[in-house]
Design an enzyme around this catalytic site. Structure first.
Site, PDB file in Angstrom:
ATOM      1  N   GLU A 133       0.841  -1.191   0.000  1.00  0.00           N
ATOM      2  CA  GLU A 133       0.000   0.000   0.000  1.00  0.00           C
ATOM      3  C   GLU A 133       0.878   1.243   0.000  1.00  0.00           C
ATOM      4  OE1 GLU A 133      -4.099  -0.960   2.308  1.00  0.00           O
ATOM      5  OE2 GLU A 133      -2.404  -0.510   3.613  1.00  0.00           O
ATOM      6  N   CYS A 134       0.685   2.117  -0.953  1.00  0.00           N
ATOM      7  CA  CYS A 134       1.350   3.409  -1.015  1.00  0.00           C
ATOM      8  C   CYS A 134       2.868   3.252  -0.926  1.00  0.00           C
ATOM      9  CB  CYS A 134       0.803   4.339   0.060  1.00  0.00           C
ATOM     10  SG  CYS A 134       1.075   6.094  -0.290  1.00  0.00           S
TER      11      CYS A 134
END
Length: 240
Positions: A133-134
């Protein structure tokens, strides 16, 4: 900067407490608040990504939501934490790996030089699912350019190049619909979350899109993220 990164956090909280005590009628506030029941947290319809989940956790991977860990635990899964900054690889007894968001752009040189972490992550991804994530998404990519324009090689598991030198703020709630099955949700499943990042993708090629996303008002924002083999990732932070 998160709360835990303030070395004087306790002093700050004490100062705020003194101010509130002096300026507010605490008895009245408590009386008004007393009837409010504490709502239980609803169960998640998303499954854990594995029975034993290796979760990256250190200063470079700090955006891991406690409610995700609770959902996984309530579903019978267990989380094992490891530190990429300490050159630790995901534990081999785990059957999935989760790289949360954080600040890899501030530690890119150190991460690029941590051979045991990168080799272990690549080996893990050959047979077991890995999701980023990210910040985790950027580390799964081919390279990460830091604020000074220095290019650092990353894991190379996803066909993307990210840059923190060429910044653009992306901020807002998101609705994501998966294009294909993942370890934690099926294709077509709608998930809710958010994006909050300054880094941008400056190069990509190959692989598949992870999901189609829309903003909080439902306006389509196009394809998001990438997946290749057992590896997936995007700037999207999962909330529910």
């Amino acid at each position: 900067m998160q709360a835990g990164e303030h070395s004087d956090l306790g002093d700050r909280i004490d100062a705020m407490a003194e101010l509130v005590t002096a300026q507010c009628d605490l008895d009245a506030i408590l009386t008004m608040a007393a009837p409010a029941p504490r709502a239980p947290m609803p169960p998640s319809s998303l499954r854990p990504p594995g029975q034993r989940i290796a979760v990256a956790r250190d200063d470079a991977f700090a955006f891991f939501y406690p409610h995700l860990a609770r959902w996984w635990r309530d579903a019978g899964a267990e989380s094992t934490f490891f530190s990429p900054l300490a050159d630790e690889a995901p534990a081999d007894h785990c059957d999935s790996c989760w790289l949360p968001g954080g600040y890899p752009e501030l530690h890119a040189g150190r991460l690029a030089g941590n051979g045991r972490f990168l080799a272990g992550l690549r080996h893990f991804a050959e047979t077991r699912p890995v999701h980023g994530e990210c910040g985790g998404y950027m580390v799964l990519g081919r390279s990460l350019e830091d604020a000074d324009g220095v290019l650092h090689p990353m894991a190379g598991l996803l066909p993307v190049d990210a840059s923190f030198a060429r910044r653009k703020l992306s901020l807002g709630y998101r609705r994501a619909i998966l294009r294909r099955d993942t370890s934690f949700a099926d294709a077509g499943r709608t998930m809710f979350g958010h994006e909050y990042h300054h880094a941008t993708i400056v190069g990509e090629g190959g692989g598949e899109a992870f999901a189609d996303i829309a903003d909080a008002a439902g306006a389509p924002l196009g394809a998001a993220g990438h997946r290749r083999g057992l590896v997936s990732g995007s700037f999207f932070h999962l909330i529910a």
